[in-house]
Design an enzyme around this catalytic site. Structure first.
Site, mmCIF file in Angstrom:
data_model
loop_
_atom_site.group_PDB
_atom_site.id
_atom_site.type_symbol
_atom_site.label_atom_id
_atom_site.label_comp_id
_atom_site.label_asym_id
_atom_site.label_seq_id
_atom_site.Cartn_x
_atom_site.Cartn_y
_atom_site.Cartn_z
ATOM 1 N N ARG A 75 0.906 -1.155 0.000
ATOM 2 C CA ARG A 75 0.000 0.000 0.000
ATOM 3 C C ARG A 75 0.940 1.197 0.000
ATOM 4 O O ARG A 75 1.672 1.425 0.949
ATOM 5 C CB ARG A 75 -0.882 -0.013 1.249
ATOM 6 C CG ARG A 75 -1.745 -1.277 1.371
ATOM 7 C CD ARG A 75 -2.793 -1.116 2.442
ATOM 8 N NE ARG A 75 -3.416 -2.386 2.802
ATOM 9 C CZ ARG A 75 -4.425 -2.956 2.150
ATOM 10 N NH1 ARG A 75 -4.903 -2.390 1.059
ATOM 11 N NH2 ARG A 75 -4.946 -4.090 2.568
ATOM 12 N N ASP A 106 -10.213 -1.591 -4.490
ATOM 13 C CA ASP A 106 -10.671 -0.237 -4.845
ATOM 14 C C ASP A 106 -9.573 0.825 -4.710
ATOM 15 O O ASP A 106 -9.474 1.717 -5.552
ATOM 16 C CB ASP A 106 -11.941 0.148 -4.083
ATOM 17 C CG ASP A 106 -11.765 0.108 -2.581
ATOM 18 O OD1 ASP A 106 -10.736 -0.402 -2.108
ATOM 19 O OD2 ASP A 106 -12.666 0.590 -1.875
ATOM 20 N N THR A 129 -9.295 -8.834 -4.831
ATOM 21 C CA THR A 129 -9.511 -8.562 -3.398
ATOM 22 C C THR A 129 -10.427 -9.629 -2.831
ATOM 23 O O THR A 129 -11.363 -10.065 -3.519
ATOM 24 C CB THR A 129 -10.145 -7.177 -3.168
ATOM 25 O OG1 THR A 129 -10.604 -7.107 -1.803
ATOM 26 C CG2 THR A 129 -11.326 -6.878 -4.065
ATOM 27 N N ARG A 175 -13.763 -5.185 4.910
ATOM 28 C CA ARG A 175 -13.627 -3.730 4.882
ATOM 29 C C ARG A 175 -14.892 -3.019 4.391
ATOM 30 O O ARG A 175 -15.044 -2.680 3.214
ATOM 31 C CB ARG A 175 -12.458 -3.327 3.967
ATOM 32 C CG ARG A 175 -11.935 -1.929 4.303
ATOM 33 C CD ARG A 175 -11.264 -1.282 3.125
ATOM 34 N NE ARG A 175 -10.076 -1.979 2.687
ATOM 35 C CZ ARG A 175 -8.853 -1.710 3.120
ATOM 36 N NH1 ARG A 175 -8.638 -0.783 3.984
ATOM 37 N NH2 ARG A 175 -7.821 -2.389 2.654
HETATM 38 O O1 F6P Z 1 -9.004 -5.277 1.332
HETATM 39 C C1 F6P Z 1 -8.588 -6.514 1.781
HETATM 40 C C2 F6P Z 1 -8.430 -6.536 3.279
HETATM 41 O O2 F6P Z 1 -8.061 -7.840 3.664
HETATM 42 C C3 F6P Z 1 -9.654 -6.047 4.069
HETATM 43 O O3 F6P Z 1 -10.648 -7.034 4.190
HETATM 44 C C4 F6P Z 1 -9.011 -5.658 5.372
HETATM 45 O O4 F6P Z 1 -9.767 -4.653 5.998
HETATM 46 C C5 F6P Z 1 -7.680 -5.101 4.948
HETATM 47 O O5 F6P Z 1 -7.395 -5.657 3.678
HETATM 48 C C6 F6P Z 1 -6.537 -5.380 5.882
HETATM 49 O O6 F6P Z 1 -5.417 -4.736 5.394
HETATM 50 P P1 F6P Z 1 -3.923 -4.977 5.890
HETATM 51 O O7 F6P Z 1 -3.471 -6.312 5.376
HETATM 52 O O8 F6P Z 1 -3.142 -3.861 5.295
HETATM 53 O O9 F6P Z 1 -3.956 -4.977 7.384
#
Ligand code: F6P
Length: 326
Positions: A75, A106, A129, A175
């Site tokens: 990210r 998204d 996703t 999410r």
């Molecule tokens: O968008 C995918 C997802 O797994 C969501 O369901 C969750 O809120 C988020 O990513 C978690 O993100 P990270 O792996 O950055 O903690």
């Protein structure tokens, strides 16, 4: 399209099972159609830090069954700045990349849309996703595998819930979207799903208790979609402990377990179809579209719709769960 010779491919945002199958399909389909392919590591960050390599057909051998993404993902904060995107564009041009295929959710497609507009780059997106929250496609790559993982986990929790006669709140990812929770609940015979798309979590909880959800059972499982709008499983369990102390309540948060594992046949096939269609779309001169699957047909969904329109949870699913949990 005449000017596209080289296609860059990247995965971005949260990883999802089936991303490797998509990388393979895009790479092989591009090479089959006479394009060169460049793999970009760590999503948009790799464009900025210049982590770009030639991809041949053997780079994607033996990956269709692997979870995660061989291209890594990130990210990337820098890509949200004009300076970051400018650097990304310069590196892209230095590598003679004429078009991009972006696999992600998204946030990743939002980045793609801005970049495409700013630098006039043809970009095609693939919905990657586990959340299934992109408008215009019935399913996203990774969703089915995550759903099966949830099913596997909840089945096991059911054994202990029933032995101890407990009420379990199980938090699943999504999410702000309730697809994993509602379909996970139907698939596991859970008593309820608390999701952000319908009424407030308090209303959903009170209704559940008023309906006497333990009348005919001595244990219960409630799936909770992670979201500020549901408050999460911990908050709901605390509320129950306070208001209904007669229930012996426990919480399990499935977390990143849901993101791993070998993709299901459905995800591999979806990723392969959409990946191949991404190259067809570029050949047809499409840009700024996400490739979707609508009733088994390939569709092109403009980024603006895929990202901004809310994908509704089918009320029939909510009703089915309600009826079957008596
Ligand atoms: O968008 C995918 C997802 O797994 C969501 O369901 C969750 O809120 C988020 O990513 C978690 O993100 P990270 O792996 O950055 O903690």
């Amino acid at each position: 399209m005449a000017h596209i010779k080289t296609i860059g491919i990247l995965t971005s945002g949260g990883d999802a099972p089936g991303m490797n199958a998509a990388i393979r399909a895009v790479t092989r389909s591009a090479i089959y159609n006479g394009f060169k392919v460049k793999g970009i590591y760590r999503g948009y960050r790799g464009l900025i830090t210049n982590e770009i390599v030639d991809f041949k057909t053997q780079n994607v051998s033996n990956i269709i069954q692997q979870g995660g993404t061989i291209l890594k993902t990130a990210r990337c904060k820098e890509f949200t700045t004009p300076e970051g995107r400018k650097l990304a564009y310069e590196h892209m041009r230095n590598h003679e990349i004429d078009a991009l295929v972006v696999i992600g959710g998204d946030g990743s497609l939002t980045g793609a849309r801005i970049f495409a507009e700013e630098f006039d780059v043809p970009i095609v997106g693939l919905p990657g996703t586990i959340d299934n929250d992109l408008y215009g496609t019935d399913h996203t790559i990774g969703y089915d595998t995550a759903l099966n993982t949830i099913m596997w986990c909840v089945d096991r929790i059911r054994d202990t819930a029933s032995s101890h006669e407990r009420l379990f709140f199980i938090e699943v990812m999504g999410r702000n979207a309730g697809f994993l929770a509602i379909n996970g609940a139907i698939a596991t015979g859970a008593e309820a799903a608390i999701i952000p798309e319908i009424s407030t979590p308090e209303e959903q909880l009170d209704q559940l208790i008023q309906n006497g959800f333990r009348k005919s059972k001595n244990s219960s499982i409630v799936l909770v979609a992670e979201s500020p709008r549901t408050g999460g499983a911990m908050a709901l369990a605390d509320r129950v402990k306070e208001k209904y102390p007669q229930y012996d309540t426990r919480v399990t948060i499935l977390g990143h377990l849901q993101r791993g594992g070998s993709p299901t046949a459905q995800d591999r096939i979806l990723a392969s179809r959409l990946g191949a269609a991404a190259i067809d779309a570029l050949i047809e001169g499409q840009r700024n579209v996400m490739i979707g699957d609508d009733d088994e047909k390939i569709v092109y969904v403009p980024f603006s719709k895929a990202i901004h329109k809310d994908k509704p949870v089918d009320p029939e699913l909510v009703e089915t769960l309600r009826r079957l949990s008596i």
